[in-house]
Structures are given as C-alpha cells and as structure tokens.
Design a protein around this motif. Structure first.
Motif, mmCIF file in Angstrom:
data_model
loop_
_atom_site.group_PDB
_atom_site.id
_atom_site.type_symbol
_atom_site.label_atom_id
_atom_site.label_comp_id
_atom_site.label_asym_id
_atom_site.label_seq_id
_atom_site.Cartn_x
_atom_site.Cartn_y
_atom_site.Cartn_z
ATOM 1 N N THR A 479 117.575 8.810 -6.980
ATOM 2 C CA THR A 479 116.218 9.060 -6.972
ATOM 3 C C THR A 479 115.935 10.794 -7.301
ATOM 4 O O THR A 479 116.751 11.660 -6.942
ATOM 5 C CB THR A 479 115.466 8.824 -5.650
ATOM 6 O OG1 THR A 479 115.776 9.620 -4.551
ATOM 7 C CG2 THR A 479 115.849 7.119 -5.344
ATOM 8 N N VAL A 480 114.697 10.816 -7.720
ATOM 9 C CA VAL A 480 114.137 12.110 -7.883
ATOM 10 C C VAL A 480 114.303 12.998 -6.709
ATOM 11 O O VAL A 480 114.513 14.059 -6.362
ATOM 12 C CB VAL A 480 112.617 11.982 -8.565
ATOM 13 C CG1 VAL A 480 112.099 13.574 -8.553
ATOM 14 C CG2 VAL A 480 112.935 11.686 -9.869
ATOM 15 N N GLN A 504 106.075 23.605 -10.420
ATOM 16 C CA GLN A 504 105.410 22.631 -11.733
ATOM 17 C C GLN A 504 105.956 21.403 -12.079
ATOM 18 O O GLN A 504 105.643 20.985 -12.936
ATOM 19 C CB GLN A 504 105.078 23.609 -12.959
ATOM 20 C CG GLN A 504 104.562 25.071 -12.398
ATOM 21 C CD GLN A 504 103.141 25.055 -12.304
ATOM 22 O OE1 GLN A 504 102.544 24.031 -12.562
ATOM 23 N NE2 GLN A 504 102.557 25.869 -11.425
ATOM 24 N N SER A 505 106.761 20.820 -11.217
ATOM 25 C CA SER A 505 107.069 19.624 -11.377
ATOM 26 C C SER A 505 106.693 18.442 -10.704
ATOM 27 O O SER A 505 106.511 17.258 -11.226
ATOM 28 C CB SER A 505 108.761 19.432 -11.005
ATOM 29 O OG SER A 505 108.878 19.860 -9.848
ATOM 30 N N LEU A 535 113.312 20.385 -12.238
ATOM 31 C CA LEU A 535 113.898 19.510 -11.179
ATOM 32 C C LEU A 535 114.955 20.435 -10.463
ATOM 33 O O LEU A 535 115.138 20.797 -9.355
ATOM 34 C CB LEU A 535 114.432 18.076 -11.405
ATOM 35 C CG LEU A 535 113.467 16.987 -11.576
ATOM 36 C CD1 LEU A 535 114.225 15.544 -11.719
ATOM 37 C CD2 LEU A 535 112.496 17.020 -10.269
ATOM 38 N N SER A 536 115.711 21.094 -11.444
ATOM 39 C CA SER A 536 116.913 21.923 -10.863
ATOM 40 C C SER A 536 116.256 23.103 -10.241
ATOM 41 O O SER A 536 116.920 23.635 -9.263
ATOM 42 C CB SER A 536 117.796 22.038 -12.005
ATOM 43 O OG SER A 536 118.792 23.231 -11.884
ATOM 44 N N GLY A 538 113.539 23.232 -8.946
ATOM 45 C CA GLY A 538 112.660 22.979 -7.691
ATOM 46 C C GLY A 538 114.074 22.786 -6.662
ATOM 47 O O GLY A 538 113.557 22.655 -5.264
ATOM 48 N N ARG A 539 114.950 22.252 -6.773
ATOM 49 C CA ARG A 539 116.148 21.969 -6.015
ATOM 50 C C ARG A 539 116.459 23.333 -5.403
ATOM 51 O O ARG A 539 116.824 23.353 -4.158
ATOM 52 C CB ARG A 539 117.276 21.416 -6.568
ATOM 53 C CG ARG A 539 118.554 21.144 -5.861
ATOM 54 C CD ARG A 539 119.615 20.098 -6.468
ATOM 55 N NE ARG A 539 119.979 20.738 -8.068
ATOM 56 C CZ ARG A 539 120.707 20.227 -8.853
ATOM 57 N NH1 ARG A 539 120.869 18.817 -8.599
ATOM 58 N NH2 ARG A 539 120.893 20.847 -10.102
ATOM 59 N N ALA A 540 116.472 24.557 -6.238
ATOM 60 C CA ALA A 540 116.982 25.748 -5.676
ATOM 61 C C ALA A 540 115.700 26.114 -4.657
ATOM 62 O O ALA A 540 116.019 26.742 -3.787
ATOM 63 C CB ALA A 540 117.106 26.584 -6.722
ATOM 64 N N GLU A 541 114.641 25.975 -5.233
ATOM 65 C CA GLU A 541 113.451 26.233 -4.301
ATOM 66 C C GLU A 541 113.467 25.873 -2.925
ATOM 67 O O GLU A 541 113.401 26.387 -1.942
ATOM 68 C CB GLU A 541 111.989 25.999 -4.822
ATOM 69 C CG GLU A 541 110.839 25.991 -3.974
ATOM 70 C CD GLU A 541 110.626 27.492 -3.406
ATOM 71 O OE1 GLU A 541 110.022 27.439 -2.241
ATOM 72 O OE2 GLU A 541 111.367 28.409 -3.501
ATOM 73 N N LEU A 542 113.671 24.344 -2.593
ATOM 74 C CA LEU A 542 113.815 23.805 -1.554
ATOM 75 C C LEU A 542 114.931 24.116 -0.536
ATOM 76 O O LEU A 542 114.848 24.314 0.549
ATOM 77 C CB LEU A 542 113.841 22.143 -1.759
ATOM 78 C CG LEU A 542 113.886 21.192 -0.636
ATOM 79 C CD1 LEU A 542 112.607 21.559 0.196
ATOM 80 C CD2 LEU A 542 114.191 19.944 -0.951
ATOM 81 N N TYR A 543 115.940 24.601 -1.182
ATOM 82 C CA TYR A 543 117.223 24.989 -0.658
ATOM 83 C C TYR A 543 116.863 26.348 0.145
ATOM 84 O O TYR A 543 117.321 26.816 1.164
ATOM 85 C CB TYR A 543 118.398 25.648 -1.499
ATOM 86 C CG TYR A 543 119.570 25.809 -1.026
ATOM 87 C CD1 TYR A 543 119.838 25.116 0.073
ATOM 88 C CD2 TYR A 543 120.459 26.758 -1.471
ATOM 89 C CE1 TYR A 543 121.353 25.541 0.627
ATOM 90 C CE2 TYR A 543 121.674 26.968 -1.015
ATOM 91 C CZ TYR A 543 122.177 26.537 0.023
ATOM 92 O OH TYR A 543 123.465 26.816 0.472
ATOM 93 N N ASN A 544 115.819 27.114 -0.617
ATOM 94 C CA ASN A 544 115.419 28.379 0.044
ATOM 95 C C ASN A 544 116.311 29.399 0.798
ATOM 96 O O ASN A 544 116.466 30.017 1.595
ATOM 97 C CB ASN A 544 114.327 27.912 1.376
ATOM 98 C CG ASN A 544 113.816 29.494 2.009
ATOM 99 O OD1 ASN A 544 113.348 30.126 1.091
ATOM 100 N ND2 ASN A 544 113.649 29.465 3.198
#
Length: 630
Positions: A479-480, A504-505, A535-536, A538-544
């Motif tokens: 999933t996304v 912005q996703s 999405l890539s 966003g993945r890095a941002e969530l990883y913080n």
C-alpha cells in the motif's frame, strides 16, 4: 554485463565439483541427522533384496526345477512356498524404497528451504559494491534456476545415486562370493565403464557449468531489457537487442546441447558394455558349469547372470542421473559462491542511543521517546550528542583502487547547514554521499561525524542517522501507507498524513482508489514518476533523520510540482544537516554552501551570491541556460 563465451579446457571445475559434492553431502548429514542414517539402512534393505533375486533364481533352478525334472515328479507346493517367501521379501524391498524416497524428499526440501533463507539473509549483509558489479539477473538466477536444479538433484538424482552405489557394493560382494572367476570378467568391463564415465562425464561437466553461467547471463540481459523497454523503443533499437539476445541465446543453446549430447552418449555406451558383459559371463560360465571345474551349478550360473543384470542396472541409473548431478553441482557452486562472498566488514564501536537532559546541563541515556540522540561508546559509556556535524579531510577515493574518483576533498557541514553539490555528470557528487553512508570506505583521509571517524561508528547505527532520497525512486509492492512507513513501521496514521502533507503528496493520495490503502506495484507503474518521487521524499520526512541526503530528489518532478515541493523541502530541512545533489541550480540558491565539482575535485565553493560574483564555472552554468527556470 559479464558474458560467458563457452567452456575453457577439458577438465574445468573438476576439483570444484568435488568440493561442491562434499559440501552437499555434509549438509545432508548435518540436516538429515538420524533420518539420513535411516535412509542408508532402508537402501541397504532394498539393495539386499536385489541380491536375493539371484538367490531366488538359484534355489528355483537347483532345488526345484532341475530335481523335479530329473525325478519326473512335479510338486507345486515347494514352488508356492518359495514364491510366497520371496514375494514378501520383495514387498519389503519395495516398501523400503518408497519410505526412503519420502524421507529423502523431506530432507531435500528442508535443505532447499534453508538454503534460500540463508542466501537471502546473507545477501542482506553484502556490500553495495557486490550489487554494483554483479548483474541482477545473474543473482536472481541463483535463487531460481540454480536452486531448482539442485532441488531436483536432491529429491531425484541423489537418492538414486546413493542407492546405486550401495546396491553396486552389495552386488559386488555377492558376485565375489558366488564366483571369483566370473567376477574377473566383470572387472574387465568395469574398467571400460569407468573410462567411459570419466571421459564423457568430464566433458559433460564442462558444458553443464557453462550452461548455468550462460543461463544467468541471459536472464540478466532479459531483465535489463524489460526494465529498459522505453529506451529501446525510443531509439528504435529493437533489431539490435534481438541480435544481441540471439547471440546470448545461441551460446546458451550450444552449451546445453553439448552438455546433453555427451550425457546422452553415455547411456547407450554403458548399455552395450552391459550386453557384452552378459555374453562373456554366459559363455565362460557355461564352460565352467559344463566341465564342473569350479563347482558352479546351473542355478549358480543363472543367479550370477541375474547379478550381472542387477549390476548393470545401477550403472545405467548412474549414467542417466549423471547429467542431472553435474548440472546441479554447477548450480550448487554458484549458490556456494554467493554464500561464500565476504559480508560487509564493520569494525565500528559507537552506537545510537536516546538521550535526555541529566539535570546538570549534560545528557544521559534514557528510554523515553525523545527527539535527542547521541553516539554511545559501549566500551567506555561515553556519550557524544548527535548534532549532524560532518567533515571531509583530504579524502581520496577510487572504486577499483586504480582510477581516482575523488581527489583531496575537504569540506564541512555544520549542524543544520544545507550543503549543495553541483557539477557535470561523473564529477563525483553521488560518490561523496556514498562515502557518508559508508557504502564504500575512503582510500585516504578521514570523514568524521560529530568528531568521530565514521569507521568507528557501527554501519547500521550510522545509516540509521541518515535519511536518503535517491534519484532512482524505488517503491515496494504494497500500500501507499506501507511505502511511507517503510523506514518507520511504528508511525501513526496521523504522522503518515502529516509527512504526506509536508511533501505535497497528500492531495494526489486522497484521489487514489483507496487513498493511503491503495495497492501499488514494486515498479510503481501505477503512479507517475513524479508521484513516486514525492512518496520517496515523504518516506524520508517520516523517518525524521538528523542528516538528510537528497540525490537529485526533485529531478523527476515537473517545474510546477517542484515549486510546491520546494517550500515544503525547505521546511523539512530546517534544523537538519542536509546534503543536496542538484540538477536544477534554482533548487540550491538558498544553500549555506555550494560545492562545484569537476573530475573529482572541488574547484569552487561558496554561497550562491559568492559564486556568481566569482564569475567562474558556477556563473557559466547558472547563466548559460542550464537551469530550467532561469
């Protein structure tokens, strides 16, 4: 891509085949344990039953048929008893064969299962350099084709191989006890059989090894062309790639044909040697029986002929299984080659640890979920707060130890700074970020992270402190939401949505069929390239992470989307050390420092205004139309 042009020498890989076979046998003994001992016992029973066939025939001839013919008194009772007795014995032999085959299949499947698991686990420990130099199709072939032929050998060929060896041993002992003279005739034919098997089997081994190598190369080419179909069609290269595939496919077909040609030669040769052996034994045995010189009875001769037939049976089985065994050994060598590839070396000491204030202005390790981290030396208990200070000091690097890629690189990134790298393709920009991650180690000089040499930090902990967005986006089947949470699977739904909004996703995700629960494929073919890149990010941002590396992260995003993302990216980078490899110079105008690289060296450095004032390479790049928006 590496290619294989064919076998190189008549005795190629003979020693390696033996080593691979010993290793497989060791695995069977280790994984099978007492079950393997049981298989040997059951096989001995089945082999003994084959020997008893000769005894059955001798008793039938000498004690029933001939005496009753001489006396003229025919009594079916002894014959019935003998048939019933040996019928039970033969049934026991058949059951032994079935049970041993079932046990062997269970052992073989468990070995293949464990091998795949071990291969995959070991693959995760290999350095990036291995994947950079090994065609992915060839690597996939080890997990598919090589394990498949090995599985077939373990479940079919190897049990027959062992059974034939044991049966031959039992039959040879029985032959010697029955008639040493006739066994001498057998020995002569055995030498002919051994010569044929060694010569033809050796030739077959060469081409089976070449076949497995060609198969890996061909698979690699197919995978490469599947991924690059758009490029092929854009440049109308269909005819050329078909010709290239024909060349690789012809090499594979040639090696396969030659391997099977030699293996097929073996069966009729052995069959005819067996027929000659039967004729010699019948002739010489008939003379011995007629003269009575050795006391060999008619029943004994018929029984020995049965033993000779039984002797030819395992030999034929060995020849029939030889090609499968040799092919599997070629696959096993490639599997063991992967398993024997040295894992990534890690001599680091420092680890990441959560910290909080100790009440005296210092830091102490804690278990609470804080946003503060430190490098901890487990040996001394030393804590160095993670701030994101990264420095290169006189760094030289080459991928092959010969051709330098970076030369005397010195730079620093203070905590929270944004450092940008610009320059022509091949200047060494991505290599610098690979060295920060320790995908490779420097040839000379040092890289420090908060004053600690990165070689002294455990790789897993070093990489856990770094977030990276690559130019070549890679999403996974799922999933996304799964892809956004890939590096932080304990993130809440609110955190996922917040990260998507910042990059912005969120807008396009809401419009997908099932929103964040929409399934996407690993190739991300159901998303645009720009959406995949978002999405890539966003993945890095969530990883913080405290340090962020953006390797041309917006290169796949159109100018309109880039304007939306850039504001969010600037917000994401606040308070975080960031390294940016820039494709569009407009994206790095606000960088604290810009490094202009050429041929592995930093030729200019400064902020945007400083570099424009220098009117050097950066100035020409910026004003010469290389920037999309200027």
């Amino acid at each position: 891509m590496r290619r294989h042009s064919g076998p190189r020498g008549g005795k190629l890989n003979t020693k390696e085949n033996k080593e691979a076979f010993k290793r497989l046998l060791s695995m069977l003994l280790e994984r099978g344990g007492i079950k393997f001992i049981g298989i040997i016992f059951l096989t001995l029973i089945a082999a003994g039953v084959q020997v008893l066939q000769a005894l059955y025939i001798r008793l039938l001839v000498d004690q029933i048929i001939i005496p009753q013919m001489e006396s003229g008194n025919f009594d079916i009772t002894p014959l019935f008893r003998l048939v019933l007795l040996f019928g039970l014995i033969f049934a026991a032999g058949a059951m032994s064969t079935l049970i041993s085959a079932r046990i062997m299949i269970n052992i073989a499947e468990s070995i293949i299962r464990d091998l795949r698991k071990e291969m995959f686990a070991h693959m995760q420990t290999l350095p990036i350099a291995y994947f950079d130099t090994t065609p992915h199709g060839d690597l996939m072939s080890r997990f598919t084709n090589d394990t498949q032929v090995l599985e077939q050998m373990l479940t079919n060929a190897l049990p027959s191989f062992f059974s034939s060896i044991i049966t031959l041993t039992v039959i040879i002992i029985s032959m010697i006890l029955s008639s040493a003279i006739l066994f001498g005739v057998v020995i002569v034919t055995v030498f002919a059989l051994i010569f044929a098997m060694r010569f033809i089997g050796g030739k077959s081994a060469v081409f089976f090894s070449a076949q497995q190598q060609s198969l890996g190369t061909t698979n690699g080419y197919i995978e490469e062309l599947i991924e690059g179909q758009k490029v092929v069609k854009v440049f109308s290269r269909e005819a050329q790639v078909i010709d290239k595939f024909k060349e690789l496919n012809d090499a594979l077909a040639h090696n396969t044909m030659m391997a099977n040609r030699y293996s097929l030669f073996l069966m009729p040769i052995i069959f005819n040697i067996g027929n000659l052996q039967f004729a010699f034994i019948a002739t010489i045995g008939g003379l011995l029986t007629a003269t009575g010189a050795t006391g060999l009875s008619v029943g004994g001769l018929v029984g020995f002929l049965q033993l000779s037939r039984s002797f030819s049976g395992p030999i034929n089985q060995l020849s029939q299984q030889m090609n499968q065994v040799i092919s599997a050994l070629a696959g096993a060598k490639r599997i063991f080659e992967l398993l024997d590839t040295p894992s990534e070396v890690d001599n680091g000491v420092y680890e990441l640890a959560r910290v909080c204030d100790d009440g005296t202005g210092g830091i102490t390790e804690c278990t609470e979920c804080t946003s503060r981290w430190a490098w901890k030396n487990p040996e001394t208990g030393e804590l160095i707060e993670l701030r994101g200070d990264i420095r290169f000091e006189n760094v030289d690097f080459s991928y092959d130890g010969v051709h330098p890629v970076l030369k005397n690189i010195s730079l620093y990134a203070k905590p929270g700074q944004k450092i940008a790298f610009v320059g022509e393709t091949g200047a060494g920009k991505t290599t610098i970020t690979n060295l920060i991650n320790r995908f490779y180690d420097v040839d000379r000089g040092t890289i420090t992270f908060d004053g600690i040499d990165v070689k002294d930090i455990k790789k897993h902990h070093l990489r856990s402190s770094l977030g990276m967005v690559l130019q070549d986006t890679h999403l996974f089947t799922g999933t996304v939401k799964y892809n956004l949470k890939y590096a932080k699977d304990d993130a809440t739904d609110d955190e996922v949505i917040e990260a998507a909004k910042k990059t912005q996703s969120h807008g396009f995700i809401k419009n997908l069929a099932k929103g964040y629960n929409t399934e996407i494929s690993g190739t991300a073919s159901d998303l645009s390239q720009g959406q995949s890149q978002l999405l890539s990010i966003g993945r890095a941002e969530l990883y913080n992470p405290p340090v962020l590396i953006l390797d041309e992260a917006t290169s796949s995003i159109d100018s309109h989307t880039e304007r939306l993302v850039q504001e969010s990216m600037d917000e994401i980078m606040k308070g975080r050390t960031t390294f940016v490899i820039a494709h569009r110079l407009s994206t790095v105008k606000n960088a604290d420092a810009i490094m202009v690289l050429s041929r592995g060296e930093i030729i200019e450095r400064g902020d945007h205004d400083d570099l424009l004032a220098q009117r050097g390479v950066y100035y020409r790049l910026y004003t010469g139309g290389f920037d999309d928006e200027e």
